[in-house]
Write an enzyme that holds these catalytic residues in place. Structure first.
Site, PDB file in Angstrom:
ATOM      1  N   GLY A  41       0.718  -1.245  -0.034  1.00  0.00           N
ATOM      2  CA  GLY A  41       0.037   0.028  -0.197  1.00  0.00           C
ATOM      3  C   GLY A  41       0.806   1.392  -0.123  1.00  0.00           C
ATOM      4  O   GLY A  41       0.229   2.533  -0.170  1.00  0.00           O
ATOM      5  N   GLU A  84       3.427  -7.012   1.530  1.00  0.00           N
ATOM      6  CA  GLU A  84       3.218  -7.502   0.108  1.00  0.00           C
ATOM      7  C   GLU A  84       3.425  -6.129  -0.518  1.00  0.00           C
ATOM      8  O   GLU A  84       2.395  -5.839  -1.129  1.00  0.00           O
ATOM      9  CB  GLU A  84       1.857  -7.972  -0.194  1.00  0.00           C
ATOM     10  CG  GLU A  84       1.339  -9.375   0.792  1.00  0.00           C
ATOM     11  CD  GLU A  84      -0.161  -9.404   0.696  1.00  0.00           C
ATOM     12  OE1 GLU A  84      -0.746  -8.522   0.178  1.00  0.00           O
ATOM     13  OE2 GLU A  84      -0.264 -10.382   1.235  1.00  0.00           O
ATOM     14  N   GLY A 130       3.800  -3.673  -3.575  1.00  0.00           N
ATOM     15  CA  GLY A 130       3.659  -3.720  -4.915  1.00  0.00           C
ATOM     16  C   GLY A 130       4.340  -2.419  -5.390  1.00  0.00           C
ATOM     17  O   GLY A 130       5.661  -2.244  -5.675  1.00  0.00           O
ATOM     18  N   ARG A 146      -4.037   4.183 -16.123  1.00  0.00           N
ATOM     19  CA  ARG A 146      -4.373   4.745 -14.815  1.00  0.00           C
ATOM     20  C   ARG A 146      -4.846   6.422 -14.928  1.00  0.00           C
ATOM     21  O   ARG A 146      -5.561   6.460 -13.963  1.00  0.00           O
ATOM     22  CB  ARG A 146      -2.867   4.981 -14.036  1.00  0.00           C
ATOM     23  CG  ARG A 146      -2.314   3.413 -13.900  1.00  0.00           C
ATOM     24  CD  ARG A 146      -1.281   3.334 -12.937  1.00  0.00           C
ATOM     25  NE  ARG A 146      -1.694   3.772 -11.288  1.00  0.00           N
ATOM     26  CZ  ARG A 146      -1.681   4.785 -11.009  1.00  0.00           C
ATOM     27  NH1 ARG A 146      -0.920   5.856 -11.393  1.00  0.00           N
ATOM     28  NH2 ARG A 146      -2.193   5.072  -9.628  1.00  0.00           N
ATOM     29  N   TYR A 190      -8.251   6.277 -12.798  1.00  0.00           N
ATOM     30  CA  TYR A 190      -8.144   6.860 -11.558  1.00  0.00           C
ATOM     31  C   TYR A 190      -7.723   8.274 -11.524  1.00  0.00           C
ATOM     32  O   TYR A 190      -7.451   8.853 -10.422  1.00  0.00           O
ATOM     33  CB  TYR A 190      -7.102   6.266 -10.761  1.00  0.00           C
ATOM     34  CG  TYR A 190      -6.835   4.761 -10.890  1.00  0.00           C
ATOM     35  CD1 TYR A 190      -7.946   4.009 -10.444  1.00  0.00           C
ATOM     36  CD2 TYR A 190      -5.731   4.084 -11.486  1.00  0.00           C
ATOM     37  CE1 TYR A 190      -8.039   2.587 -10.421  1.00  0.00           C
ATOM     38  CE2 TYR A 190      -5.655   2.673 -11.583  1.00  0.00           C
ATOM     39  CZ  TYR A 190      -6.773   1.779 -10.871  1.00  0.00           C
ATOM     40  OH  TYR A 190      -6.838   0.593 -11.190  1.00  0.00           O
ATOM     41  N   CYS A 222     -10.431   6.403 -29.290  1.00  0.00           N
ATOM     42  CA  CYS A 222     -11.830   7.036 -29.878  1.00  0.00           C
ATOM     43  C   CYS A 222     -12.588   7.101 -28.519  1.00  0.00           C
ATOM     44  O   CYS A 222     -13.668   6.540 -28.379  1.00  0.00           O
ATOM     45  CB  CYS A 222     -12.374   6.664 -30.896  1.00  0.00           C
ATOM     46  SG  CYS A 222     -11.539   6.756 -32.315  1.00  0.00           S
TER      47      CYS A 222
HETATM   48  N1  LLP Z   1      -1.742  -6.743  -1.463  1.00  0.00           N
HETATM   49  C1  LLP Z   1      -2.942  -7.196  -1.789  1.00  0.00           C
HETATM   50  C2  LLP Z   1      -3.847  -7.928  -1.371  1.00  0.00           C
HETATM   51  C3  LLP Z   1      -3.401  -6.290  -2.758  1.00  0.00           C
HETATM   52  O1  LLP Z   1      -4.547  -6.175  -3.123  1.00  0.00           O
HETATM   53  C4  LLP Z   1      -2.347  -5.185  -3.206  1.00  0.00           C
HETATM   54  C5  LLP Z   1      -3.003  -4.117  -4.530  1.00  0.00           C
HETATM   55  C6  LLP Z   1      -1.117  -5.191  -2.891  1.00  0.00           C
HETATM   56  C7  LLP Z   1      -0.807  -6.053  -1.958  1.00  0.00           C
HETATM   57  C8  LLP Z   1      -0.188  -4.238  -3.387  1.00  0.00           C
HETATM   58  O2  LLP Z   1      -0.373  -2.887  -2.960  1.00  0.00           O
HETATM   59  P1  LLP Z   1       0.560  -1.752  -3.578  1.00  0.00           P
HETATM   60  O3  LLP Z   1       1.806  -2.012  -2.503  1.00  0.00           O
HETATM   61  O4  LLP Z   1       0.780  -1.915  -4.929  1.00  0.00           O
HETATM   62  O5  LLP Z   1      -0.136  -0.639  -3.208  1.00  0.00           O
HETATM   63  N2  LLP Z   1      -4.395  -0.768 -10.185  1.00  0.00           N
HETATM   64  C9  LLP Z   1      -4.312   0.220  -9.319  1.00  0.00           C
HETATM   65  C10 LLP Z   1      -3.601  -0.479  -7.894  1.00  0.00           C
HETATM   66  C11 LLP Z   1      -4.501  -1.744  -7.670  1.00  0.00           C
HETATM   67  C12 LLP Z   1      -3.871  -2.223  -6.181  1.00  0.00           C
HETATM   68  C13 LLP Z   1      -4.642  -3.689  -5.983  1.00  0.00           C
HETATM   69  N3  LLP Z   1      -4.036  -4.189  -5.007  1.00  0.00           N
HETATM   70  C14 LLP Z   1      -3.501   1.494  -9.531  1.00  0.00           C
HETATM   71  O6  LLP Z   1      -2.942   1.429 -10.515  1.00  0.00           O
HETATM   72  O7  LLP Z   1      -3.323   2.438  -8.837  1.00  0.00           O
END
Ligand code: LLP
Length: 419
Positions: free
Chosen positions: A240, A275, A277, A314, A318, A343
């Site tokens: 997150g 986790e 990302g 994105r 968003y 388009c």
């Molecule tokens: N763990 C779980 C259970 C998740 O659902 C997610 C992201 C993460 C970890 C990783 O989160 P991060 O560290 O990346 O914030 N497509 C969207 C983001 C969707 C995130 C979904 N879940 C965007 O482009 O902002």
């Protein structure tokens, strides 16, 4: 800090001029920097250095490219996966099965079997029926599924509504007040080794306070579960952490994050799991694009680029801000809208923004495109699927080919009863 910097009047990825990649691979194309990925992977790990042996599972949805996963595997990261497809990618990149966590509200029984066959490390269960299915699938295979129960703490992550996951109305996890009873029931099932809890309240978080509030609630729940006789050994704190999209924007650093977690969890006595990302690949990637033409308009001209919402979704999904920079800036600025060829009015990267002056044929980049970029691309409007390149010092390699519309067309057929 990233490695997409101006040198000799043009932007390089590490030691490779972007003009060279544009000539040899064409645009649009995603470009990743190995050095930046490695640096961010280490900075995140260092941020958690006050914790005892944290388990790091890269949320591969952020960037599942095999070469990126290989780098993460080399950096000692496992994977957080949300589908059978992601599981196979993590394994193909050489991540040990025991370092794989399987999250998501919609795991099918076939995906559960796949995870059990591979002996993955952990399932994060999102509901009571899912837990019952997992236990019975594992029992039938003569196995015990190691699992945590994902908790929905009902905390507002203060991020975009579409990427908030920890509010009561979101589909994720079980309500925290119902968790003790669900935990009791699931922990008693054959085939189930329920060893802890998981939480993830949302993505692109700009403040630590919502995380801290959620983790405090998890701490109280752990005490309650232990009071009920459960053995809690693993707690997954999700991902997150947000990243800056503009120069000078302040986001909590991995160090601030790690300090907060060390403080909140000091008495938990569990193995903490993470986790992350976006925080690792986002600023380790750019989308390189070429200006097709500048279309005059009443208020601001439209800079029409060869990348579109199908390549980088994105902004349209968003309203995300992605910094736009000319590869060879001439020092002048213009007010413009930036749009792609698709388009749809939503195929707009920016409206009324001051940008480097560009004209037809010029190259430019969208920054902060290494997370949730290529992975969310589509072939909408029968456009090619965007390719990906990895730079390493003065060399680069294509790590995902451009998939041409003809290849996609070749996978379709007209039934003979339509002839
Ligand atoms: N763990 C779980 C259970 C998740 O659902 C997610 C992201 C993460 C970890 C990783 O989160 P991060 O560290 O990346 O914030 N497509 C969207 C983001 C969707 C995130 C979904 N879940 C965007 O482009 O902002």
């Amino acid at each position: 800090m990233d490695h997409f910097q101006l040198k000799n009047g043009e932007i390089y990825a590490e030691d490779v001029p972007l003009t060279r990649i544009a000539q040899e691979v064409a645009s649009p194309v995603y470009i990743y920097s190995r050095a930046t990925l490695e640096r961010h992977a280490r900075v995140f790990r260092d941020g958690l250095s006050k914790l005892d042996n944290p388990h790091l599972a890269f949320a591969i949805k952020a960037n599942p490219n095999l070469a990126v996963l290989k780098i993460m595997a080399n950096e000692g990261y496992g994977a957080d996966v949300v589908s059978g497809g992601e599981m196979e990618r993590a394994l193909a990149a050489g991540m040990p099965p025991e370092d794989i966590i399987f999250s998501g509200v919609g795991k099918t029984q076939e995906e559960m079997r796949q995870g059990l066959r591979h002996n993955i490390g952990q399932f994060n269960i999102e509901s009571e029926p899912e837990g019952e299915e997992l236990a019975s699938v594992a029992h039938a295979m003569g196995q015990q599924a190691s699992a945590t129960l994902r908790i929905n703490p009902d905390v507002d992550a203060q991020t975009h509504a579409k990427i908030s996951t920890g509010k009561a109305e979101n589909k994720f996890g079980v309500a925290i007040d119902e968790a003790p009873a669900i935990f009791d029931r699931l922990a008693s099932l054959d085939g189930m080794n329920l060893r802890g809890v998981a939480v993830h309240i949302g993505s692109q978080l700009g403040k630590l306070e919502p995380l801290e509030t959620a983790f405090e609630k998890i701490g109280a729940l752990i005490a309650q579960l232990r009071g009920n006789g459960h053995i809690i050994t693993h707690v997954d704190l999700g991902g997150g952490l947000g990243v800056p999209h503009k120069e000078g924007e302040a986001y909590p650093s991995p160090m601030d994050y790690g300090d907060m977690i060390a403080r909140v969890t000091k008495d938990w006595g569990v193995r903490l799991m993470f986790e992350p990302g976006r925080v690792i690949p986002a600023n380790a990637g750019v989308l390189l694009t070429r200006v097709i033409r500048v279309k005059p308009a009443k208020i601001n001209p439209f800079v029409i680029v060869d990348a579109a919402m199908n390549d980088l979704a994105r902004p349209s999904l968003y309203d995300a801000f992605h910094d736009f920079a000319a590869v060879r800036p001439n020092g002048h600025k213009m007010m413009a809208n930036i749009a792609g060829p698709v388009c749809e009015t939503g195929d707009t990267f920016a409206m009324g923004r001051e940008i480097d002056t560009v004209e037809a044929g010029d190259l430019a980049i969208f920054r902060t495109a290494g997370a949730y970029g290529a992975t969310m691309a589509s072939t909408y409007n029968s456009r090619p699927l965007v390719p990906e390149v990895m730079v390493d010092g003065d060399k680069y390699a294509i790590v995902a080919n451009r998939i041409e519309p003809e290849t996609i067309l070749a996978a379709e057929q007209v039934p003979d009863w339509l002839d």
